[in-house]
Scaffold this motif. Structure first.
Motif, PDB file in Angstrom:
ATOM      1  N   VAL A   1     -99.834  69.206   9.439  1.00  0.00           N
ATOM      2  CA  VAL A   1     -98.979  68.087   9.871  1.00  0.00           C
ATOM      3  C   VAL A   1     -99.820  66.825  10.079  1.00  0.00           C
ATOM      4  N   HIS A   2    -100.976  67.019  10.690  1.00  0.00           N
ATOM      5  CA  HIS A   2    -101.837  65.854  10.950  1.00  0.00           C
ATOM      6  C   HIS A   2    -102.341  65.253   9.645  1.00  0.00           C
ATOM      7  N   ARG A   3    -102.713  66.105   8.691  1.00  0.00           N
ATOM      8  CA  ARG A   3    -103.200  65.573   7.411  1.00  0.00           C
ATOM      9  C   ARG A   3    -102.084  64.839   6.669  1.00  0.00           C
ATOM     10  N   GLU A   4    -100.891  65.364   6.725  1.00  0.00           N
ATOM     11  CA  GLU A   4     -99.784  64.671   6.063  1.00  0.00           C
ATOM     12  C   GLU A   4     -99.530  63.301   6.709  1.00  0.00           C
ATOM     13  N   ALA A   5     -99.605  63.238   8.037  1.00  0.00           N
ATOM     14  CA  ALA A   5     -99.421  61.946   8.719  1.00  0.00           C
ATOM     15  C   ALA A   5    -100.548  60.978   8.366  1.00  0.00           C
ATOM     16  N   LEU A   6    -101.783  61.471   8.256  1.00  0.00           N
ATOM     17  CA  LEU A   6    -102.906  60.606   7.879  1.00  0.00           C
ATOM     18  C   LEU A   6    -102.761  60.100   6.448  1.00  0.00           C
ATOM     19  N   ARG A   7    -102.258  60.922   5.568  1.00  0.00           N
ATOM     20  CA  ARG A   7    -102.050  60.448   4.195  1.00  0.00           C
ATOM     21  C   ARG A   7    -100.983  59.331   4.172  1.00  0.00           C
TER      22      ARG A   7
END
Length: 725
Positions: free
Chosen positions: A669-675
């Protein structure tokens, strides 16, 4: 005299022959004499002949022994000489005188040898003639006797011929009588054989008609004989001339006697069946087995006898079951079943185990009674019920035997089920009922009355179980979280899933091992749907209510933690795969919502929310450098705030996502938000570099703070790859 003395000085003629050495010396002397004497005279020749004679020849020895017998003693010689002189010429007195002189016997014997031999021959001839004369006289008498006998034989031959003619007629008559006697004997034997084959003896008739009910091996031998008589008599009925009178009478008489035997067997069986009143080893004697085999030829008699057996076994099993419930075994061992009524699982299990054991014993007894060979099958395997008359009788008798047992069993199991408050205990009892129901159906069949009873109480147990689950689900739906509740699964959910774990354990323990995946899945689908759906519904309602009460409360994290907890409970079980997939899909959708919400949070925290809003909301032709947060001074301030955010720990891990129990899900979830944040920064940079937005020294504006307008540098700082989801 000189010659006589010289001869007497030589060895006698009957002495043993000279040795080989002496003969060799004589031959040498003879050769010398021959060589020295030129002239040969008769004496020397005779001398040489005598010396060369070999007395080893058996013929010579026999001749010499004969001569020795002839002149054995002098008296014999003198007697013969006197007889000879008395019957011959004169001068015999001189010979006798000479023979009586002992020293001249040998010389005279040599001189008179021929004469003595002739005299001996003459005497022998006279003896032969005398003997032949006597034989001739005897032959004459024998001839007369033979002639007399011949005449008598001729007379007897005539009498014998006449006698033979008379005996011939007698023999012919005797032969006729003998043939007639043989024919009569054959007919008598045929009649006797017919009577023996087609009729019963007096003792056999008494055996069948006797009022004594005793049945033994002799009785069944008589029954077999009567049945064989009827079968053989039917052959007499199938002739070309139609039914014979003898065949009709034989069948009629023997059938009446056989029916009396059948009645006697039926009475004896009914009497014996009444003896089966104890729940001990039910031994079936060969006589009982053969009696039932005979009664199968008369179904109406067999039905009456088996009705007695069914009533006896029905009462016996009921009394024995009630004794096992209230009294126990002999001497109190085993203890009464109802003493464990406080333990529902053991109480119901003991009752079902007793019934199952009774069913197995009753089945073995009936198979032995009907002489049915049990099939070779492993314990617990499915019994294949063959369509036969024996199997129908067995199933019917077993159904009747356990008829009265159904009511007390149903009553006690129902009381036990309805008195339970725990869904786990109820489910264990329901599974136990299902297990014993399946096991017993393999012995008594699915259509038996006891199987129907077990089906009813099993369905009722499952109904009580599902009612309990629904009550728990309703209680779960009324869950209210306390004010200090965090985003972890609530205690009510943990208790609910613990119950679900125990129910799953009971279900897996009740499986036989030969079920297919679809059967296992369908067997637990209703339980799984009810418990899991109630849990999800409770979590959703609690999350919505909590969100209204406390807007800052993290609803998405709470739901994901609850769903993940349910997933952990169900994932190890293959029959829950469909529900696991549904939970995973729900988690994915909730994770996407959380990723979107998390992106909105971090873009505000990073200071790019206003800039991105201006870029997204532009509608006029006015350059972005003249609009709000995108003005160069405002933009530089926002970019500086973004650079400071990039230096904070929130870039590596979000404090909000740290509350997720599934850390891999939190990282995703965090990586998707960072992208998404990187895409927003890229859009801002693209808009700044566009000429129509009229930024002076756009690279200078973007290069005033990290990441200095470089998208690659931003991705490296945030640790996200380009284009990866």
């Amino acid at each position: 005299m000189a010659s006589t003395s010289t001869r007497s000085a030589r060895p006698p003629f009957n002495s043993s022959s000279p040795s080989s050495s002496s003969q060799a010396n004589l031959r040498n002397q003879e050769d010398k004499l021959k060589g020295s004497t030129a002239a040969r005279n008769p004496i020397s020749v005779r001398l040489h002949k005598v010396l060369a004679t070999n007395y080893d020849d058996p013929a010579i020895r026999e001749a010499l022994e004969t001569l020795s017998d002839l002149y054995r003693n002098r008296d014999d010689v003198g007697k013969r000489a006197s007889e000879e002189v008395g019957s011959s010429q004169t001068g015999g007195s001189i010979a006798v005188e000479k023979l009586t002189v002992g020293s001249g016997i040998a010389a005279r014997a040599r001189k008179n040898l021929r004469r003595d031999a002739e005299i001996k021959l003459t005497q022998s001839t006279q003896q032969f003639l005398k003997a032949f004369k006597e034989v001739d006289s005897k032959l004459d008498g024998l001839q007369e006797h033979i002639d007399a006998m011949q005449s008598r034989c001729d007379e007897a031959q005539g009498q014998l011929q006449s006698t033979n003619e008379e005996c011939k007629s007698l023999l012919d008559r005797a032969g006729g009588l003998r043939s007639a006697r043989h024919a009569v004997n054959d007919r008598q034997f045929a009649v006797d054989s017919f009577i023996i084959r087609f009729s019963l003896t007096e003792n056999e008739i008494n055996t069948l008609q006797s009022r004594d009910i005793q049945v033994d091996a002799n009785f069944f031998r008589t029954m077999r004989k009567a049945d064989r008589i009827i079968q053989d008599a039917r052959v007499l009925m199938s002739g070309d001339e139609g039914p014979s009178k003898a065949g009709v009478e034989i069948i009629s008489t023997t059938s009446q006697q056989l029916e009396q035997g059948y009645d006697k067997i039926a009475r004896w069986c009914a009497l014996e069946f009444r003896q089966f009143v104890r729940d001990a080893q039910l031994d079936v004697s060969p006589l009982m087995r053969e009696a039932v085999k005979w009664l199968r030829n008369r179904p109406e008699l067999l039905t009456d006898a088996l009705s007695v057996l069914a009533q006896t076994r029905q009462a016996t099993l009921l009394n024995t079951f009630m004794d096992a419930l209230t009294r126990g075994g002999p001497g109190g061992i085993p203890r009464p079943i109802e003493i464990h009524a406080h333990d529902p699982l053991r109480y119901v299990g003991d009752m079902l185990a007793w019934v199952h054991q009774a069913i197995a014993g009753e089945r073995e007894f009936l198979e032995a009674l009907f002489d049915v060979k049990g099939e070779d099958r492993m314990v617990g395997s499915v019994r294949i019920f063959k369509e036969s008359e024996e199997e129908e009788w067995i199933q019917d008798l077993m159904d009747k035997a356990f008829e009265k047992l159904r009511s007390p069993l149903r009553l006690r199991v129902r009381q036990t089920i309805r008195s339970q408050e725990s869904s786990i205990t109820t489910y264990k009892v329901a599974n136990l009922l299902t297990f014993y129901n399946t096991t017993m159906q393999r012995t008594i069949g699915e259509k038996a009355g006891l199987s129907n009873t077990l089906n009813e109480i099993s369905d009722e147990a499952y109904g009580v179980f599902f009612d309990t689950l629904e009550a728990q689900a309703r209680n779960l739906a009324r869950t209210i979280l306390p004010d200090n509740q965090d985003v972890q699964p609530p205690a009510t959910l943990l208790d609910h899933t613990q119950i679900l774990r125990e129910i799953i354990s009971v279900y897996t323990g009740s499986l036989l091992g030969n079920e297919s995946m679809d059967e296992k899945r369908e067997g637990f689908r209703s339980v799984l749907d009810l418990t899991v759906d109630a849990s999800i519904s409770m979590c959703s309602s609690v999350a919505d209510a909590r969100k209204v009460q406390k807007p800052t409360w993290d609803k998405d994290t709470f739901l994901l933690n609850c769903l993940d907890h349910l997933l952990v409970v169900l994932r190890p079980h293959d029959f829950a795969d469909y529900k696991v997939k549904a939970l995973q899909d729900e988690i994915e959708s909730r994770a996407d919502l959380l990723a979107s919400d998390h992106y909105q949070n971090i873009i505000h925290e990073a200071g790019l929310a206003d800039c991105l809003a201006v870029c997204n909301d532009k509608t006029s032709n006015e350059p972005l450098s003249h609009i709000g947060a995108m003005q160069p001074r405002e933009l530089a301030s926002h970019l500086q705030a973004f650079a400071q955010w990039l230096s904070s720990p929130d870039v590596v891990r979000s404090p909000r996502l740290a509350h997720l129990n599934d850390q891999r899900l939190a990282d995703r979830v965090h990586r998707e938000a960072l992208r998404s944040l990187a895409a927003a920064y890229e859009k801002v940079c693209v808009e700044v570099r566009k000429p129509e937005n009229r930024y002076e020294a756009a690279n200078t504006v973007l290069g005033g703070a990290r990441p200095f307008g470089s998208l690659n540098a931003l991705r490296q700082i945030m640790g996200v790859g380009e284009g990866s989801g």
